[in-house]
Design a protein around this motif. Sequence first.
Motif, PDB file in Angstrom:
ATOM      1  N   TYR A  40       0.844  -1.282  -0.014  1.00  0.00           N
ATOM      2  CA  TYR A  40       0.020  -0.061  -0.263  1.00  0.00           C
ATOM      3  C   TYR A  40       0.863   1.272   0.057  1.00  0.00           C
ATOM      4  N   TYR A  41       2.150   1.267   0.949  1.00  0.00           N
ATOM      5  CA  TYR A  41       2.630   2.492   0.793  1.00  0.00           C
ATOM      6  C   TYR A  41       3.502   2.670  -0.407  1.00  0.00           C
ATOM      7  N   LEU A  42       3.849   1.521  -1.046  1.00  0.00           N
ATOM      8  CA  LEU A  42       4.596   1.636  -2.513  1.00  0.00           C
ATOM      9  C   LEU A  42       3.499   2.357  -3.309  1.00  0.00           C
ATOM     10  N   LYS A  43       1.996   1.929  -3.361  1.00  0.00           N
ATOM     11  CA  LYS A  43       1.296   2.604  -4.171  1.00  0.00           C
ATOM     12  C   LYS A  43       1.058   3.971  -3.807  1.00  0.00           C
ATOM     13  N   LEU A  44       0.778   4.444  -2.567  1.00  0.00           N
ATOM     14  CA  LEU A  44       0.825   5.724  -1.961  1.00  0.00           C
ATOM     15  C   LEU A  44       1.810   6.504  -2.453  1.00  0.00           C
ATOM     16  N   SER A  45       2.905   6.039  -2.223  1.00  0.00           N
ATOM     17  CA  SER A  45       4.265   7.117  -2.720  1.00  0.00           C
ATOM     18  C   SER A  45       4.177   7.214  -4.319  1.00  0.00           C
ATOM     19  N   MET A  46       3.859   6.281  -5.086  1.00  0.00           N
ATOM     20  CA  MET A  46       3.789   6.576  -6.444  1.00  0.00           C
ATOM     21  C   MET A  46       2.588   7.476  -6.769  1.00  0.00           C
ATOM     22  N   VAL A  47       1.746   7.378  -6.046  1.00  0.00           N
ATOM     23  CA  VAL A  47       0.471   8.305  -6.439  1.00  0.00           C
ATOM     24  C   VAL A  47       1.053   9.750  -5.870  1.00  0.00           C
ATOM     25  N   ILE A  48       1.528  10.038  -4.850  1.00  0.00           N
ATOM     26  CA  ILE A  48       2.091  11.248  -4.339  1.00  0.00           C
ATOM     27  C   ILE A  48       3.179  11.839  -5.396  1.00  0.00           C
ATOM     28  N   GLY A  49       4.190  10.717  -5.844  1.00  0.00           N
ATOM     29  CA  GLY A  49       5.024  11.286  -6.696  1.00  0.00           C
ATOM     30  C   GLY A  49       4.347  11.826  -8.127  1.00  0.00           C
ATOM     31  N   ILE A  50       3.438  10.977  -8.587  1.00  0.00           N
ATOM     32  CA  ILE A  50       2.732  11.414  -9.849  1.00  0.00           C
ATOM     33  C   ILE A  50       2.122  12.989  -9.550  1.00  0.00           C
ATOM     34  N   ALA A  51       1.283  13.100  -8.516  1.00  0.00           N
ATOM     35  CA  ALA A  51       0.685  14.278  -8.319  1.00  0.00           C
ATOM     36  C   ALA A  51       1.701  15.388  -8.322  1.00  0.00           C
ATOM     37  N   LEU A  52       2.683  15.146  -7.515  1.00  0.00           N
ATOM     38  CA  LEU A  52       3.767  16.362  -7.370  1.00  0.00           C
ATOM     39  C   LEU A  52       4.257  16.568  -8.891  1.00  0.00           C
ATOM     40  N   THR A  53       4.397  15.601  -9.527  1.00  0.00           N
ATOM     41  CA  THR A  53       5.114  15.858 -10.998  1.00  0.00           C
ATOM     42  C   THR A  53       4.205  16.576 -11.996  1.00  0.00           C
ATOM     43  N   ILE A  54       2.929  16.255 -11.703  1.00  0.00           N
ATOM     44  CA  ILE A  54       1.829  17.228 -12.593  1.00  0.00           C
ATOM     45  C   ILE A  54       1.865  18.642 -12.062  1.00  0.00           C
ATOM     46  N   PHE A  55       1.799  18.880 -10.698  1.00  0.00           N
ATOM     47  CA  PHE A  55       1.664  20.081 -10.062  1.00  0.00           C
ATOM     48  C   PHE A  55       2.812  20.839 -10.449  1.00  0.00           C
ATOM     49  N   ALA A 100       8.601  10.301  -4.360  1.00  0.00           N
ATOM     50  CA  ALA A 100       7.964   9.172  -4.091  1.00  0.00           C
ATOM     51  C   ALA A 100       9.120   8.146  -3.399  1.00  0.00           C
ATOM     52  N   VAL A 101      10.605   8.367  -3.892  1.00  0.00           N
ATOM     53  CA  VAL A 101      11.421   7.205  -3.089  1.00  0.00           C
ATOM     54  C   VAL A 101      11.715   7.630  -1.727  1.00  0.00           C
ATOM     55  N   VAL A 102      11.661   8.976  -1.379  1.00  0.00           N
ATOM     56  CA  VAL A 102      12.004   9.313  -0.185  1.00  0.00           C
ATOM     57  C   VAL A 102      10.682   8.975   1.087  1.00  0.00           C
ATOM     58  N   ILE A 103       9.529   9.161   0.316  1.00  0.00           N
ATOM     59  CA  ILE A 103       8.303   8.791   1.239  1.00  0.00           C
ATOM     60  C   ILE A 103       8.293   7.313   1.368  1.00  0.00           C
ATOM     61  N   TYR A 104       8.478   6.567   0.284  1.00  0.00           N
ATOM     62  CA  TYR A 104       8.498   4.926   0.732  1.00  0.00           C
ATOM     63  C   TYR A 104       9.468   4.734   1.532  1.00  0.00           C
ATOM     64  N   SER A 105      10.926   5.172   1.444  1.00  0.00           N
ATOM     65  CA  SER A 105      11.887   4.707   2.254  1.00  0.00           C
ATOM     66  C   SER A 105      11.656   4.989   3.624  1.00  0.00           C
ATOM     67  N   LEU A 106      10.832   6.129   3.964  1.00  0.00           N
ATOM     68  CA  LEU A 106      10.691   6.444   5.490  1.00  0.00           C
ATOM     69  C   LEU A 106       9.633   5.633   5.863  1.00  0.00           C
ATOM     70  N   TYR A 107       8.597   5.392   5.141  1.00  0.00           N
ATOM     71  CA  TYR A 107       7.549   4.284   5.658  1.00  0.00           C
ATOM     72  C   TYR A 107       8.308   2.997   5.911  1.00  0.00           C
ATOM     73  N   TRP A 108       9.136   2.403   4.959  1.00  0.00           N
ATOM     74  CA  TRP A 108       9.792   1.194   5.073  1.00  0.00           C
ATOM     75  C   TRP A 108      10.558   1.237   6.298  1.00  0.00           C
ATOM     76  N   LEU A 109      11.352   2.372   6.537  1.00  0.00           N
ATOM     77  CA  LEU A 109      12.229   2.352   7.852  1.00  0.00           C
ATOM     78  C   LEU A 109      11.187   2.588   9.008  1.00  0.00           C
ATOM     79  N   LEU A 110      10.400   3.339   9.064  1.00  0.00           N
ATOM     80  CA  LEU A 110       9.573   3.464  10.126  1.00  0.00           C
ATOM     81  C   LEU A 110       8.586   2.258  10.581  1.00  0.00           C
ATOM     82  N   PHE A 111       8.114   1.665   9.667  1.00  0.00           N
ATOM     83  CA  PHE A 111       7.083   0.570   9.983  1.00  0.00           C
ATOM     84  C   PHE A 111       7.640  -0.812   9.705  1.00  0.00           C
TER      85      PHE A 111
END
Length: 309
Positions: A33-48, A80-91
């Motif tokens: 789920y966090y991998l998908k979430l990170s990808m969605v955030i990355g895509i949203a930021l890129t579009i922005f 996307a990489v940073v967010i997923y890495s942080l979730y991976w580390l914390l959780f």
Amino acid sequence: MYINVAFYVRNVILENLKTYFQKKYILINDQKYYLKLSMVIGIALTIFVYIFDPYDNYLATPKYNIPIRIIQLGYGINTAVVIYSLYWLLFKKLGFASKKRPWQNYHHWLLLIAILSIAGFTGTVYHRLLMDVGEVETSYYVLITIPRSISIAIPLFIITILLDERYVYQSVQSKSVSHVSKKTEIVQQKLPSTIVLKSPVINQTIETEISKIQYIKASGNYVEVYIEGIHKAQLLRASLSYIAHCLKKYDFIKKCHRKYYVNLSKVQKYHGNSQRLLLHLQLVDEKIPVSKSYAKAILSYLKNDEKYS
């Protein structure tokens, strides 16, 4: 009028916010789920970034002759990489999503703010590594860069909260259906697995495994019995109330509408509320309606015992 507005804000809005932030939040422990979430955030930021160019790339010069569009794409990938890495580390590694650590909503919000702040900081570092911005006054950072970074983070924050809520909602529904299925299996172990429905009017019967009944629908002087594995409805000359009497021992087959009885163990998902509820069954195209008078009972049967408050 102003007194009423102040009273409403203090006693309704603030109390609701207080209740919301103090509510316990079960942190999601699902790396996919966090991998998908990170990808969605990355895509949203890129579009922005593509649309608004918040980093003023047109004012800077690429250091390595990399096209601006590629550099802008890098913002989304970096985030996307940073967010997923942080979730991976914390959780995953530190176990912050352990069930032994239920968090309140404001803890969860602070965690998201921290994660997005770190991702924003790395984005700034990435920008400085690839772009030559020249000399920038401190006032520009204070008045422009920081407020703009916060404005970028707000939609990403909202997207994260909404996706988390949707994931939790779907998980509850999935657990609810699983809960019903297990309950059904226990009941079926004590009752006959096969049932013979006989018409009280003519010499006609339908024999089937009780677990394969999907739903039953009234149709004039007949009832339509929908059975798993059989494409066409089985017609039986009988009233719906008569069939209900035959199935009364099987408490997982419930009346949900004046024309419908449904096997709740076949419910794959549902949507709506006590005012308007539709049931989606496994391998069935038709959506089963639930009347207001039956919605509360159906929902209470489906809902899991697990509490989120």
